[in-house]
Design an enzyme around this catalytic site. Structure first.
Site: not given
Length: 323
Positions: A114, A250, A280
């Site tokens: 990520c 993020h 996500n």
């Protein structure tokens, strides 16, 4: 004069299939309310069966090039952040290079889960500052739906697929925080925390594996580490939280996003949020949010942005840039 890596184009691509929370109710002990209350996610996009990470990345790259008014051969390099490349090798970036018809330059992948896009941005910035390249396509693209355990309600409802891209161009600045472009970067990792977020398979184990996560532990590390790296990057840039126009974080979980903003002393009306409709998307989430935020008219030329991310490794970091 000082070299700066300046954003001159941005774009994104999302697969056609939209998956609302309600779709999970038939197969899992979960509900729309449960997912929303714990993550802020309402829906996400899943790639079609014949759609690969490089396909998504190439479409986002074309959008960014169009936005910049550039052609593929105007680009010196492609850096693609992904943990879900099409093949073990070659890199998905070279597949994007071929798909774009780009016949010069070089291309490679960066894998920091990520945090991948932050790592890719930092790498591209260093290459531009060193004179190794003048224009770089920086892409984040993922098909995390391919590594989900569909029986694990704690993970499979959180992730989605997508891609975002920016074009960075070498320009000259005055060497102050008033310059456009990347002003500072800050990167970290700590391999002792591997078991908090990982995929339990890989090439050397001859298995694909599924994503595994200790959500509560990741949350605890995320808020503290994201706020700290953002503040360090701002300090390196000679700026403070009060100077920030937008946090573009993020997009993992709305509670992490809210907690980080609170720790930095910033209101949520200065945070670009897309997690509710994208889920996500790992390394794709920041460039997706940059593109959507620009499209919405939130992010404007001259704005100071902080992007920050944390992912498996643990790996985390932040970039401060003036749009």
């Amino acid at each position: 004069m000082t070299r700066r890596a300046v954003v001159v184009g941005v774009g994104h691509y999302l697969p056609e299939r939209v998956v609302p929370n309600s779709e999970f109710e038939a197969s899992l002990d979960t509900s729309d309310e449960w997912i929303r209350s714990r993550s802020g996610i309402e829906s996400r996009h899943f790639a079609a069966p014949d759609e690969t990470t490089s396909d998504l990345a190439a479409k986002a790259a074309r959008a960014a090039l169009s936005n910049a008014g550039l052609q593929p051969d105007d680009i010196d390099a492609i850096i693609l952040a992904t943990s879900t490349a099409d093949l073990t090798f070659p890199s998905a970036a070279t597949m994007v290079q071929a798909a774009l018809g780009m016949t010069r330059g070089f291309a490679f992948d960066v894998q920091a889960v990520c945090a991948g896009f932050v790592y890719a941005l930092s790498t591209a910035n260093a290459m531009i500052l060193s004179g190794q390249a003048n224009r770089i396509l920086v892409i984040g693209a993922e098909t995390f739906s391919r590594i989900m355990d569909w029986t694990d309600r704690g993970t499979c409802v959180l992730f989605g697929d997508g891609a975002g891209a920016i074009v960075l161009e070498r320009q000259e600045g005055g060497g102050t925080s008033e310059d456009r472009g990347i002003l500072a970067t800050d990167l970290h990792s700590d391999g002792r925390f591997k078991d908090l977020l990982y995929v339990d398979g890989g090439v050397s184990t001859q298995s694909t594996g599924y994503l595994r996560m200790q959500g509560n532990q990741v949350f605890r590390h995320a808020v503290e580490k994201l706020a700290a790296t953002a503040e360090t990057a701002l300090e390196k840039a000679g700026l403070a939280a009060a100077d920030v126009d937008w946090i573009v974080p993020h997009q993992a979980n709305i509670r992490i996003i809210q907690g980080t903003a609170r720790k930095m002393g910033l209101d949520m009306d200065r945070v670009v949020v897309t997690v509710q409709v994208h889920g996500n998307t790992s390394a794709a989430s920041i460039p997706l949010a940059l593109s959507v935020g620009s499209e919405r008219g939130q992010i404007k030329r001259g704005d100071v942005l902080v992007t920050e991310a944390i992912g498996g490794g643990l790996a985390w970091g932040a970039v401060v840039l003036r749009w």
